[in-house]
Design an enzyme around this catalytic site. Structure first.
Site, PDB file in Angstrom:
ATOM      1  N   CYS A  75      18.239  35.402 -14.849  1.00 28.38           N
ATOM      2  CA  CYS A  75      17.048  36.064 -14.306  1.00 28.38           C
ATOM      3  C   CYS A  75      17.044  37.545 -14.651  1.00 28.38           C
ATOM      4  O   CYS A  75      15.992  38.110 -14.926  1.00 28.38           O
ATOM      5  CB  CYS A  75      16.951  35.841 -12.801  1.00 28.38           C
ATOM      6  SG  CYS A  75      18.417  36.284 -11.881  1.00 28.38           S
TER       7      CYS A  75
ATOM      8  N   GLU B  41      13.209  35.393  -5.021  1.00 20.15           N
ATOM      9  CA  GLU B  41      13.768  36.016  -6.230  1.00 20.15           C
ATOM     10  C   GLU B  41      13.267  35.174  -7.393  1.00 20.15           C
ATOM     11  O   GLU B  41      13.651  34.021  -7.555  1.00 20.15           O
ATOM     12  CB  GLU B  41      15.293  36.013  -6.130  1.00 20.15           C
ATOM     13  CG  GLU B  41      15.937  37.025  -7.046  1.00 20.15           C
ATOM     14  CD  GLU B  41      16.180  36.478  -8.441  1.00 20.15           C
ATOM     15  OE1 GLU B  41      15.212  36.489  -9.256  1.00 20.15           O
ATOM     16  OE2 GLU B  41      17.305  36.053  -8.734  1.00 20.15           O
TER      17      GLU B  41
HETATM   18  P1  NDP Z   1      11.356  26.214  -9.960  1.00 18.08           P
HETATM   19  O1  NDP Z   1      10.936  27.533  -9.441  1.00 18.08           O
HETATM   20  O2  NDP Z   1      10.337  25.160 -10.069  1.00 18.08           O
HETATM   21  O3  NDP Z   1      12.577  25.615  -9.080  1.00 18.08           O
HETATM   22  C1  NDP Z   1      13.480  26.400  -8.339  1.00 18.08           C
HETATM   23  C2  NDP Z   1      13.921  25.622  -7.102  1.00 18.08           C
HETATM   24  O4  NDP Z   1      12.796  25.375  -6.262  1.00 18.08           O
HETATM   25  C3  NDP Z   1      14.504  24.246  -7.424  1.00 18.08           C
HETATM   26  O5  NDP Z   1      15.518  23.922  -6.485  1.00 18.08           O
HETATM   27  C4  NDP Z   1      13.298  23.355  -7.246  1.00 18.08           C
HETATM   28  O6  NDP Z   1      13.633  22.007  -7.028  1.00 18.08           O
HETATM   29  C5  NDP Z   1      12.655  23.972  -6.022  1.00 18.08           C
HETATM   30  N1  NDP Z   1      11.243  23.630  -5.860  1.00 18.08           N
HETATM   31  C6  NDP Z   1      10.373  23.163  -6.788  1.00 18.08           C
HETATM   32  N2  NDP Z   1       9.143  23.003  -6.260  1.00 18.08           N
HETATM   33  C7  NDP Z   1       9.235  23.388  -4.960  1.00 18.08           C
HETATM   34  C8  NDP Z   1       8.301  23.486  -3.879  1.00 18.08           C
HETATM   35  N3  NDP Z   1       7.029  23.161  -4.013  1.00 18.08           N
HETATM   36  N4  NDP Z   1       8.751  23.936  -2.690  1.00 18.08           N
HETATM   37  C9  NDP Z   1      10.037  24.309  -2.530  1.00 18.08           C
HETATM   38  N5  NDP Z   1      10.963  24.230  -3.501  1.00 18.08           N
HETATM   39  C10 NDP Z   1      10.570  23.792  -4.712  1.00 18.08           C
HETATM   40  O7  NDP Z   1      12.061  26.500 -11.344  1.00 18.08           O
HETATM   41  P2  NDP Z   1      12.462  25.519 -12.529  1.00 18.08           P
HETATM   42  O8  NDP Z   1      13.848  25.071 -12.288  1.00 18.08           O
HETATM   43  O9  NDP Z   1      11.419  24.467 -12.747  1.00 18.08           O
HETATM   44  O10 NDP Z   1      12.403  26.547 -13.752  1.00 18.08           O
HETATM   45  C11 NDP Z   1      11.126  27.002 -14.195  1.00 18.08           C
HETATM   46  C12 NDP Z   1      11.191  28.462 -14.572  1.00 18.08           C
HETATM   47  O11 NDP Z   1      11.585  29.256 -13.471  1.00 18.08           O
HETATM   48  C13 NDP Z   1      12.204  28.797 -15.637  1.00 18.08           C
HETATM   49  O12 NDP Z   1      11.636  28.572 -16.864  1.00 18.08           O
HETATM   50  C14 NDP Z   1      12.490  30.244 -15.402  1.00 18.08           C
HETATM   51  O13 NDP Z   1      11.540  31.032 -16.069  1.00 18.08           O
HETATM   52  C15 NDP Z   1      12.316  30.389 -13.906  1.00 18.08           C
HETATM   53  N6  NDP Z   1      13.600  30.389 -13.197  1.00 18.08           N
HETATM   54  C16 NDP Z   1      14.035  31.558 -12.673  1.00 18.08           C
HETATM   55  C17 NDP Z   1      15.256  31.611 -12.054  1.00 18.08           C
HETATM   56  C18 NDP Z   1      15.763  32.873 -11.482  1.00 18.08           C
HETATM   57  O14 NDP Z   1      16.956  33.103 -11.522  1.00 18.08           O
HETATM   58  N7  NDP Z   1      14.913  33.667 -10.848  1.00 18.08           N
HETATM   59  C19 NDP Z   1      16.124  30.453 -11.934  1.00 18.08           C
HETATM   60  C20 NDP Z   1      15.548  29.231 -12.472  1.00 18.08           C
HETATM   61  C21 NDP Z   1      14.335  29.239 -13.076  1.00 18.08           C
HETATM   62  P3  NDP Z   1      13.749  21.028  -8.305  1.00 18.08           P
HETATM   63  O15 NDP Z   1      14.827  21.583  -9.164  1.00 18.08           O
HETATM   64  O16 NDP Z   1      14.102  19.726  -7.708  1.00 18.08           O
HETATM   65  O17 NDP Z   1      12.393  21.058  -8.977  1.00 18.08           O
END
Ligand code: NDP
Length: 444
Positions: free
Chosen positions: A226, A192
Site C-alpha cells: 500500500c 486504510e
Molecule cells: P478489497 O478492498 O475488496 O478487500 C479487502 C478486504 O475487505 C478483504 O478481506 C475482503 O474480503 C473484504 N471485503 C470485501 N468486500 C467487503 C464488504 N462489502 N464489506 C466488508 N469487507 C469486504 O480488496 P481486494 O483484495 O479485492 O483488492 C483490490 C484492490 O485493493 C487491490 O488491487 C489494491 O489496489 C487494493 N488493496 C489495497 C490494500 C492496502 O494495503 N491498502 C491491500 C489489498 C488491496 P475478500 O478478500 O473475501 O473479498
C-alpha cells in the site's frame, strides 16, 4: 479484565510464540501469497516488534492520568482514562497478511479489547494461525476469533451488533462500502485504502541510494504494497543519471519462484497492471524497462516507464504491481505540486541531502520517509495511515492505541463552591463575581 500488566504478559508470550514459530508462519504466508520466504520473515519480524511496543506502552498511553481542573473548576479533581471499546472487528488484506492486520489487532488487544478478524479470502490460513497461536496462550479464551469468508462475511461483521469499531484495510471502493454498512449502526471505522505514493529525488540526492530505494520500494512484494513507490519525480538536472541507475537495478530484478519477488497474489490484479502500462505507453510514455509483454500471469516482470502524462491511469490510480513511473520536473515546487495532485495521500519518500525534511513538510500525506523508503512502517512509535482516498484513522504508535479506546473524562467534586453557579439557588451576586473573575482572567 486482566489489566495492563496481565495483557502485557500475555502479549509478550504471544510475541515469543510467533518469534519461535517464525519459519513455520513464514512458510504459510509464502504458500498463501506466493511471496518469497525471506519477505515473509521480514513481515513477521516487524509485526513482533509492533506487538512488543503496543504491549509495553499501553499503560503509559491509555492509563488514568490527572488533568488540571482550571480556575473555574478548582474545587474538582479531574482525570482521563481510556477504556476499551469491547469487540473490535478487523478486516484484513492479503498483501501483508500478518503485518497489516496485526497493526490493528496487536494495538486493539493491548488496549483491552477482544478482536474478531476477517482475513482476506486469499489468506484465511494465516488468519487462523494468528488466532490459534494466541488461543494457546490465553487458555482458549476467545480474545482473537477469526471468521473466514468472502466480502459478505466482512459486510456482516460491519453490521454485527456489539462491534465497537471496524478497522479495515483494502481498496477505496470497498472502504466506502464498509463505511456505508457501519453508518447503519453508527459504528466508528478506521479505513486504510492504499495509495499512489510518490518519491521525490532532489539535485543533491544520493542517486545510488535513491535508485535502489525506488526499485525496491516499487517492485518488492511484486509492487503489492500500500505504501510502495508508484511514481518518481526527479529533478531535470539529475534525471538522466538517476534513470540510468534505476534501469540498471530494475533489469537485475526477476519475478518468479526463486526470483526477487513472487506472483501477483490476486489474479485480477495483473489486468490492472496491464491496463496502466498500455495507457501510459499509448499516451506517449516511454518504457525503459519491460513493457506490456512483462505481464505474463501470474508473474509481472519489473516495468519502468518515463515521461508519463500526469492524467494517465498509471499516475492517478493505484497500480499495486511492479510498475514504476519516472517523470522529470524542473524544480522542487513542481515535484511537490505533482506529488500532492492525486486523490490518494498515504506515504511518500524524499531523497535530498540538504532539504529532505523541509520537502517532507510540504507533502499532503500521512507518512514520509526521508532518504529511505517505507521506513516509517518499521518504527512502532509512529502512526500509520493516510488522508483523502487513502482513508483516515491511524494504526501503530500512541495514536494507534487510542484508536481502539474511548476516552472517559471524570470530574470529581472535592468540596462545594461557596457561591454555586450551576444551581437554581445562585443569586445575582454570584454571577457578578463570576463576571469579575472572567474579566480579570480573559478581558485584559
Ligand atoms: P478489497 O478492498 O475488496 O478487500 C479487502 C478486504 O475487505 C478483504 O478481506 C475482503 O474480503 C473484504 N471485503 C470485501 N468486500 C467487503 C464488504 N462489502 N464489506 C466488508 N469487507 C469486504 O480488496 P481486494 O483484495 O479485492 O483488492 C483490490 C484492490 O485493493 C487491490 O488491487 C489494491 O489496489 C487494493 N488493496 C489495497 C490494500 C492496502 O494495503 N491498502 C491491500 C489489498 C488491496 P475478500 O478478500 O473475501 O473479498
Amino acid at each position: 479484565d486482566v489489566g495492563f500488566d496481565g495483557r502485557r504478559q500475555r502479549l509478550a508470550a504471544y510475541r515469543g510464540y510467533l518469534a519461535r514459530r517464525l519459519h513455520e508462519l513464514a512458510d504459510l504466508v509464502h504458500r498463501e501469497t506466493g511471496k518469497p520466504h525471506a519477505d515473509a520473515i521480514l513481515e513477521i519480524t516487524l509485526t513482533v516488534d509492533h506487538l512488543a511496543w503496543a504491549a509495553t506502552h499501553a499503560r503509559r498511553v491509555l492509563g488514568a492520568r490527572r488533568v488540571r481542573p482550571g480556575l473555574l473548576a478548582a474545587n474538582h479533581a479531574a482525570w482521563l482514562e481510556y477504556q476499551p471499546l469491547g469487540v473490535v472487528g478487523v478486516i484484513g488484506p492479503w498483501n501483508y497478511p500478518v503485518f497489516t492486520p496485526m497493526g490493528s489487532i496487536a494495538y486493539a488487544l493491548a488496549a483491552g479489547n477482544a478482536v474478531v478478524f476477517k482475513p482476506s479470502e486469499l489468506t484465511p490460513g494465516v488468519g487462523a494461525a494468528l488466532s490459534d497461536t494466541l488461543a494457546e496462550i490465553v487458555d482458549g479464551r476467545p480474545v482473537l476469533q477469526v471468521v473466514t469468508g468472502f466480502g459478505e462475511t466482512g459486510a456482516a461483521l460491519c453490521r454485527a451488533p456489539g462491534i465497537g469499531k471496524i478497522a479495515f484495510t483494502g481498496s477505496t471502493a470497498t472502504g466506502k462500502r464498509v463505511m456505508a454498512a457501519c453508518a447503519e449502526t453508527l459504528t466508528p471505522v478506521i479505513v486504510e485504502c492504499g495509495g499512489k505514493d510518490p518519491m521525490i529525488v532532489d539535485v543533491d540526492a544520493d542517486l545510488d541510494a535513491a535508485a535502489d530505494a525506488a526499485v525496491w520500494g516499487g517492485m518488492s512484494n511484486a509492487g503489492q504494497t500500500c505504501a510502495g513507490v508508484e511514481r518518481v519525480y526527479v529533478l531535470d538536472a539529475v534525471a538522466e543519471e538517476f534513470t540510468a541507475k534505476v534501469v540498471a537495478k530494475a533489469r537485475g530484478v526477476r519475478a518468479g519462484s526463486g526470483g526477487a519477488y513472487g506472483p501477483m497474489t490476486m489474479p485480477a490484479q495483473t489486468e490492472v497492471v496491464r491496463r496502466h502500462v498500455e495507457d501510459a505507453l499509448a499516451r506517449g510514455g516511454h518504457a525503459v524497462v519491460g513493457g506490456a509483454e512483462s505481464v505474463h500471469p501470474p508473474f509481472v516482470e519489473p516495468i519502468v516507464i518515463v515521461d508519463v502524462p500526469e492524467d494517465s491511469s498509471a499516475v492517478t490510480e493505484e497500480t499495486f504491481g511492479p510498475l514504476l513511473v519516472v517523470n522529470r520536473v524542473p524544480d522542487i515546487d513542481e515535484a511537490v505540486r505533482r506529488a500532492n495532485a492525486t486523490a490518494y495521500g498515504l506515504g511518500a519518500s524524499v531523497f535530498s541531502r540538504a532539504r529532505g525534511e523541509e520537502i517532507a513538510g510540504r507533502l499532503r500525506c500521512g507518512m514520509v520517509a526521508v532518504n529511505g523508503v517505507i521506513s516509517f512502517a518499521g518504527i512502532p512509535g509512529l502512526p500509520f495511515g493516510g488522508v483523502g482516498d487513502s482513508g483516515f484513522g491511524r494504526i501503530h504508535g500512541e495514536d494507534g492505541l487510542r484508536e481502539f479506546a474511548r476516552p472517559q473524562a471524570v470530574a470529581s467534586q472535592r468540596f462545594p463552591l461557596p457561591v454555586p453557579v450551576t444551581s437554581f439557588s445562585r443569586g445575582a451576586h454570584t454571577m457578578k463575581a463570576l463576571l469579575g473573575l472572567v474579566r480579570v482572567r480573559h478581558a485584559r
